[in-house]
Write an enzyme that holds these catalytic residues in place. Structure first.
Site, mmCIF file in Angstrom:
data_model
loop_
_atom_site.group_PDB
_atom_site.id
_atom_site.type_symbol
_atom_site.label_atom_id
_atom_site.label_comp_id
_atom_site.label_asym_id
_atom_site.label_seq_id
_atom_site.Cartn_x
_atom_site.Cartn_y
_atom_site.Cartn_z
ATOM 1 N N CYS A 17 0.835 -1.204 0.000
ATOM 2 C CA CYS A 17 0.000 0.000 0.000
ATOM 3 C C CYS A 17 0.870 1.255 0.000
ATOM 4 O O CYS A 17 0.625 2.190 -0.757
ATOM 5 C CB CYS A 17 -0.936 -0.031 1.214
ATOM 6 S SG CYS A 17 -2.121 1.333 1.243
ATOM 7 N N CYS A 18 1.916 1.256 0.841
ATOM 8 C CA CYS A 18 2.824 2.413 0.869
ATOM 9 C C CYS A 18 3.545 2.575 -0.477
ATOM 10 O O CYS A 18 3.746 3.695 -0.940
ATOM 11 C CB CYS A 18 3.850 2.263 1.985
ATOM 12 S SG CYS A 18 3.233 2.651 3.635
ATOM 13 N N CYS A 52 -1.035 8.363 7.526
ATOM 14 C CA CYS A 52 -2.370 8.028 7.020
ATOM 15 C C CYS A 52 -3.294 7.650 8.180
ATOM 16 O O CYS A 52 -2.854 7.066 9.182
ATOM 17 C CB CYS A 52 -2.276 6.859 6.055
ATOM 18 S SG CYS A 52 -1.416 7.248 4.521
ATOM 19 N N CYS A 58 -3.397 4.025 9.582
ATOM 20 C CA CYS A 58 -2.125 3.524 10.110
ATOM 21 C C CYS A 58 -1.533 4.430 11.184
ATOM 22 O O CYS A 58 -0.344 4.325 11.496
ATOM 23 C CB CYS A 58 -1.125 3.345 8.971
ATOM 24 S SG CYS A 58 -1.683 2.201 7.696
ATOM 25 N N CYS A 103 7.848 3.875 5.684
ATOM 26 C CA CYS A 103 6.806 4.033 4.687
ATOM 27 C C CYS A 103 7.343 3.686 3.307
ATOM 28 O O CYS A 103 6.585 3.510 2.371
ATOM 29 C CB CYS A 103 6.297 5.464 4.677
ATOM 30 S SG CYS A 103 7.525 6.638 4.148
HETATM 31 S S1 SF4 Z 1 0.558 4.508 5.732
HETATM 32 FE FE1 SF4 Z 1 -1.080 2.921 5.634
HETATM 33 S S2 SF4 Z 1 -2.744 3.763 4.366
HETATM 34 FE FE2 SF4 Z 1 -0.925 5.074 4.085
HETATM 35 S S3 SF4 Z 1 0.021 4.307 2.246
HETATM 36 FE FE3 SF4 Z 1 1.030 3.240 3.958
HETATM 37 S S4 SF4 Z 1 -0.166 1.347 4.356
HETATM 38 FE FE4 SF4 Z 1 -1.382 2.695 2.993
#
Ligand code: SF4
EC number: 1.8.4.10
Length: 232
Positions: A107-108, A190, A193, A216
């Site tokens: 996701c990051c 985010c 998180c 991240c």
């Molecule tokens: S901090 Fe969490 S929601 Fe944001 S990009 Fe990374 S995994 Fe995704």
């Protein structure tokens, strides 16, 4: 070049580091999360160069307060050159917005790392808000470094600032605070998180809480996204 700059500026402050960076690396951008402490570096940079390119990554998972604060800070500091970037592949790769529940690294990479690398492509360097006090792996952070893998110059003007310096600077310059700091969020990423931090906990304990994840993915080692043991 990096070694000479570090040697020349070793006893200098953040403003001198920024000014030297703008001369040595004219095509340089500042990357900001507009988080809990970001306003300090933004203010220093704006004083040195009002039209410094600022890159803000909207992961589309941020707190609403961060989006409002970003606008407020940009207006207050009269930042003239802010680019808001978003991933262009989210609809295909994370259509229901649940990737962070299954794979935070993916996701990051999707929402932060890849868009940032695309945004930085035209630049030879970037300015970060990293500081030595944030973690052991940053304990020896220099003002200037070469990013392994990309060859870009990375500039860390606040490397030697203490947390107390950050607070004092915000107070003295009456800079606006991210509203979530007062609600127990000393470090803000985010929304899914980031959780509040209890008294006595590390300031970054609320980032990816209870997960074996510290990075991240924005800060590369040898051109690859790695975990370095530092919550960013
Ligand atoms: S901090 Fe969490 S929601 Fe944001 S990009 Fe990374 S995994 Fe995704």
């Amino acid at each position: 070049m990096v070694g000479a700059l570090n040697a020349r500026l070793t006893h200098h402050g953040a403003t001198d580091v920024l000014r030297a960076a703008f001369v040595a690396v004219p095509d340089i951008a500042l990357v900001s999360s507009f988080g809990a402490e970001s306003v300090v570096l933004l203010h220093l940079a704006a004083m040195a160069k009002r039209d410094v390119p600022v890159i803000f990554i909207d992961t589309e998972m941020l707190f609403a307060e961060t989006l409002v604060y970003q606008q407020e800070v940009a207006e207050r500091l009269r930042l003239r050159n802010v680019t808001i970037i978003r991933a262009d592949d989210v609809a295909r790769a994370d259509p229901d917005g649940t990737l962070h529940q299954r794979d935070t690294d993916a996701c990051c990479a999707l929402r932060k790392t890849q868009p940032l690398q695309t945004a930085l492509a035209p630049y030879s360097g970037w300015i970060t808000g990293r500081k030595r006090y944030q973690s052991g792996s940053r304990a020896t952070l220099d003002f200037f470094e070469v990013e392994a893998g990309t060859g870009r110059i990375k500039v860390n003007p606040l490397a030697r600032w203490a947390r107390a310096d950050i607070v004092e600077y915000m107070d003295e310059n009456r800079l606006p605070r991210h509203p979530l700091v007062a609600q127990g969020y000393p470090s803000i990423g985010c929304a899914p998180c980031t959780s509040p931090v209890a008294e006595g906990e590390d300031a970054r304990a609320g980032r990816w809480r209870d997960q074996d994840k510290d990075e991240c993915g924005i800060h590369f080692v040898n051109g690859k996204m790695v975990r370095t043991g530092a919550k960013t």
